[in-house]
Enzyme design. Structure first.
Site, mmCIF file in Angstrom:
data_model
loop_
_atom_site.group_PDB
_atom_site.id
_atom_site.type_symbol
_atom_site.label_atom_id
_atom_site.label_comp_id
_atom_site.label_asym_id
_atom_site.label_seq_id
_atom_site.Cartn_x
_atom_site.Cartn_y
_atom_site.Cartn_z
ATOM 1 N N SER A 242 -19.988 -28.034 31.047
ATOM 2 C CA SER A 242 -20.779 -28.798 32.002
ATOM 3 C C SER A 242 -21.648 -27.820 32.786
ATOM 4 C CB SER A 242 -19.810 -29.541 32.946
ATOM 5 O OG SER A 242 -20.503 -30.134 34.014
ATOM 6 N N LYS B 206 -23.327 -30.483 28.508
ATOM 7 C CA LYS B 206 -23.594 -31.566 29.463
ATOM 8 C C LYS B 206 -24.402 -30.994 30.606
ATOM 9 C CE LYS B 206 -20.466 -33.456 32.907
ATOM 10 N NZ LYS B 206 -19.118 -34.009 33.111
ATOM 11 N N LEU B 207 -25.524 -31.638 30.904
ATOM 12 C CA LEU B 207 -26.388 -31.182 31.995
ATOM 13 C C LEU B 207 -26.203 -32.075 33.207
ATOM 14 C CD1 LEU B 207 -29.726 -30.809 29.952
ATOM 15 C CD2 LEU B 207 -27.937 -29.066 30.312
ATOM 16 N N LYS B 208 -26.022 -31.467 34.355
ATOM 17 C CA LYS B 208 -25.989 -32.251 35.590
ATOM 18 C C LYS B 208 -27.434 -32.613 35.946
ATOM 19 C CE LYS B 208 -21.566 -32.131 36.724
ATOM 20 N NZ LYS B 208 -20.777 -33.360 36.912
ATOM 21 N N ASP C 151 -24.995 -35.928 33.202
ATOM 22 C CA ASP C 151 -24.067 -36.507 34.186
ATOM 23 C C ASP C 151 -24.780 -36.583 35.537
ATOM 24 O OD1 ASP C 151 -21.983 -37.309 35.785
ATOM 25 O OD2 ASP C 151 -20.671 -35.592 35.336
ATOM 26 N N ASN D 121 -23.495 -38.153 38.323
ATOM 27 C CA ASN D 121 -22.581 -38.279 39.459
ATOM 28 C C ASN D 121 -23.067 -39.313 40.479
ATOM 29 O OD1 ASN D 121 -21.890 -35.015 38.779
ATOM 30 N ND2 ASN D 121 -20.185 -36.403 39.132
ATOM 31 N N GLU E 21 -23.615 -40.042 31.712
ATOM 32 C CA GLU E 21 -22.377 -40.215 32.473
ATOM 33 C C GLU E 21 -22.676 -40.641 33.908
ATOM 34 O OE1 GLU E 21 -19.924 -36.743 32.069
ATOM 35 O OE2 GLU E 21 -18.638 -37.234 33.771
ATOM 36 N N ASP F 5 -17.176 -42.126 34.695
ATOM 37 C CA ASP F 5 -16.251 -41.114 35.219
ATOM 38 C C ASP F 5 -15.679 -41.663 36.533
ATOM 39 O OD1 ASP F 5 -15.107 -38.912 36.479
ATOM 40 O OD2 ASP F 5 -16.786 -37.547 36.203
ATOM 41 N N LYS G 51 -10.031 -38.371 33.347
ATOM 42 C CA LYS G 51 -9.563 -37.247 34.162
ATOM 43 C C LYS G 51 -8.217 -37.663 34.742
ATOM 44 C CE LYS G 51 -14.064 -35.512 35.686
ATOM 45 N NZ LYS G 51 -15.047 -35.497 36.795
ATOM 46 N N GLY H 241 -13.276 -32.700 33.377
ATOM 47 C CA GLY H 241 -12.717 -31.553 34.090
ATOM 48 C C GLY H 241 -13.103 -31.588 35.548
HETATM 49 O O1 OSB Z 1 -18.481 -35.167 37.306
HETATM 50 O O2 OSB Z 1 -17.512 -34.321 35.645
HETATM 51 C C1 OSB Z 1 -17.834 -34.254 36.831
HETATM 52 C C2 OSB Z 1 -16.708 -30.902 38.290
HETATM 53 C C3 OSB Z 1 -16.319 -31.291 39.548
HETATM 54 C C4 OSB Z 1 -16.462 -32.610 39.928
HETATM 55 C C5 OSB Z 1 -17.002 -33.546 39.031
HETATM 56 C C6 OSB Z 1 -17.379 -33.168 37.750
HETATM 57 C C7 OSB Z 1 -17.265 -31.808 37.392
HETATM 58 C C8 OSB Z 1 -17.726 -31.271 36.120
HETATM 59 C C9 OSB Z 1 -17.110 -29.964 35.670
HETATM 60 O O3 OSB Z 1 -18.623 -31.758 35.470
HETATM 61 C C10 OSB Z 1 -16.292 -30.080 34.448
HETATM 62 C C11 OSB Z 1 -15.409 -28.881 34.228
HETATM 63 O O4 OSB Z 1 -14.333 -28.779 34.860
HETATM 64 O O5 OSB Z 1 -15.790 -28.038 33.424
HETATM 65 MG MG MG Z 2 -18.709 -36.607 35.758
#
Ligand code: OSB
Ligand code: MG
Length: 370
Positions: free
Chosen positions: A136, A162-164, A189, A191, A214, A239, A263, A291
């Site tokens: 990620s 995966k790109l935020k 993702d 969020n 995501e 998520d 998760k 994660g």
């Molecule tokens: O949205 O998946 C998420 C880390 C912290 C909080 C939310 C997210 C994440 C990640 C990191 O995307 C995933 C990782 O632990 O490698």
């Molecule tokens: Mg996520």
């Protein structure tokens, strides 16, 4: 079956190798609560996936500390003999606090399996000793930096990137990464940073052949996600919205997503996580293990979960060095083929290193009956 004799809470800090930026903020330090349970059959370790502030979830570290000390641990002391499968029910009188409950259940599961000499993977019904993994990638100051980071991770073998994304940092970086790497398994993702007014952005993302998008919308908006899924080609994955098997069932019935990120901490523990896996496997819905920048303890449990047959997509389970200069356990590595080995030893199969653990600990509290 075991009696819980004491619970030790520990606040640890691990510096991240690079800042991790999402639509809800930037982290430079992993701050985690570790839970050690002492039972009449031995000890076990758990990890809470909460952070320092209530940004990803309502729960945060100080609140996990208080709810565990004031309510959860005392209830377990009074429960007499407990089995891991009974922990959620024993704590069921307290609403929410899934991440705190998950850490305790994980520790009790670890203690129980260590005494039985069984690995978590075998206890869950895992079928593989290696699982495909991805990485990620946090939001970067520039698009060029994102492309560079992706190139580095691909060179290490990761099977999925995966790109935020966030409003103002979406089509351009995703387009640049897709142009540089036309054939990779790529997802994004958000969020929860968007809403229905952003439909055109999601329609445009369809052009990039993403594996999934995501959590585009707010975590309570299952209906809005179903609305979006009807209007775009790319599969949605949830998520934050999935906090229980019941949420997963609702999301699938409503058509809010076609893929589920599991998760364990977010859903109250590994056993609920397995129930969501079973539900999705039955419904032919692919799942993958998310994660939370876990230390090696949480990563070990996540690898065990990800060895179940329904985890067909690469997880956010990256090498220790993607996160930390030094992990608390032996470092986890990704193989050149983009897989990671599932721990095979009893329980979690790993222990924190005593010296590193002490060095990273800023607060400890031992909770005992009475
Ligand atoms: O949205 O998946 C998420 C880390 C912290 C909080 C939310 C997210 C994440 C990640 C990191 O995307 C995933 C990782 O632990 O490698
Ligand atoms: Mg996520």
């Amino acid at each position: 079956m075991s009696r819980v004799l004491a619970v030790e809470l520990r606040l640890v800090h691990l510096e991240l190798v690079r800042p991790f930026t999402t639509s809800f903020g930037t982290e430079t330090m992993k701050e985690a609560i570790l839970v050690k349970v002492e039972t009449d059959v031995g000890e076990g370790w758990g990890e809470s996936v909460t952070g320092a502030d209530p940004a990803f979830s309502e729960e945060f570290n100080d609140d996990v500390w208080v709810v565990t000390r004031e309510f959860l641990a005392p209830t377990l002391f009074e429960s007499g003999d407990v089995v891991p499968e009974g922990v959620a029910a024993a704590l069921g009188g307290y609403r929410g606090h899934r991440m705190a409950k998950s850490a305790l259940e994980m520790a009790i599961l670890d203690a129980q399996l260590r005494t039985e000499g069984r690995s978590m993977a075998s206890a869950f019904g895992g079928e593989r000793d290696r699982v495909p993994v991805g990485v990620s990638v946090g939001i970067t100051p520039t698009v060029e930096e994102m492309v560079e980071q992706v190139a580095g991770y691909l060179a290490e073998g990761y099977q999925r990137i995966k790109l935020k994304i966030k409003p103002g940092f979406d089509l351009e970086p995703v387009g640049a990464v897709r142009a540089a790497f036309p054939d990779i398994m790529l997802s994004v993702d958000a969020n929860a940073a968007y809403d229905r007014d952003d439909l055109e952005i999601f329609r445009s993302l369809d052009a990039f052949g993403l594996l999934m998008i995501e959590q585009p919308f707010h975590h309570e908006d299952l209906v809005d996600h179903a609305w979006l899924q009807e209007r775009i080609e790319t599969s949605l994955c949830l998520d934050e919205s999935i906090r229980s098997e019941s949420d997963a069932r609702a999301a699938l019935e409503l058509g809010s997503c076609r893929i589920v990120n599991i998760k364990p901490g977010r859903v109250g523990g590994y056993l609920e996580a397995k129930r969501i896996h079973d539900l999705c496997l039955d419904a032919d819905v692919p799942v993958w293990c998310g994660g939370m920048l876990e230390t090696g303890l949480g990563r070990a449990g996540n690898l065990a979960l990800a060895s179940l047959p329904g985890f067909t997509l690469p997880g956010d389970i990256s090498a220790s060095r993607r996160y930390f200069h030094e992990d608390l356990t032996e470092p986890f590595e990704v193989e050149a083929d983009g897989t990671m080995a599932v721990p095979q030893g009893p329980g979690l199969g790993v222990y924190p290193d005593e010296g590193r653990l002490e060095a990273r600990t800023s607060r400890v509290e031992r909770i005992e009956p009475g």
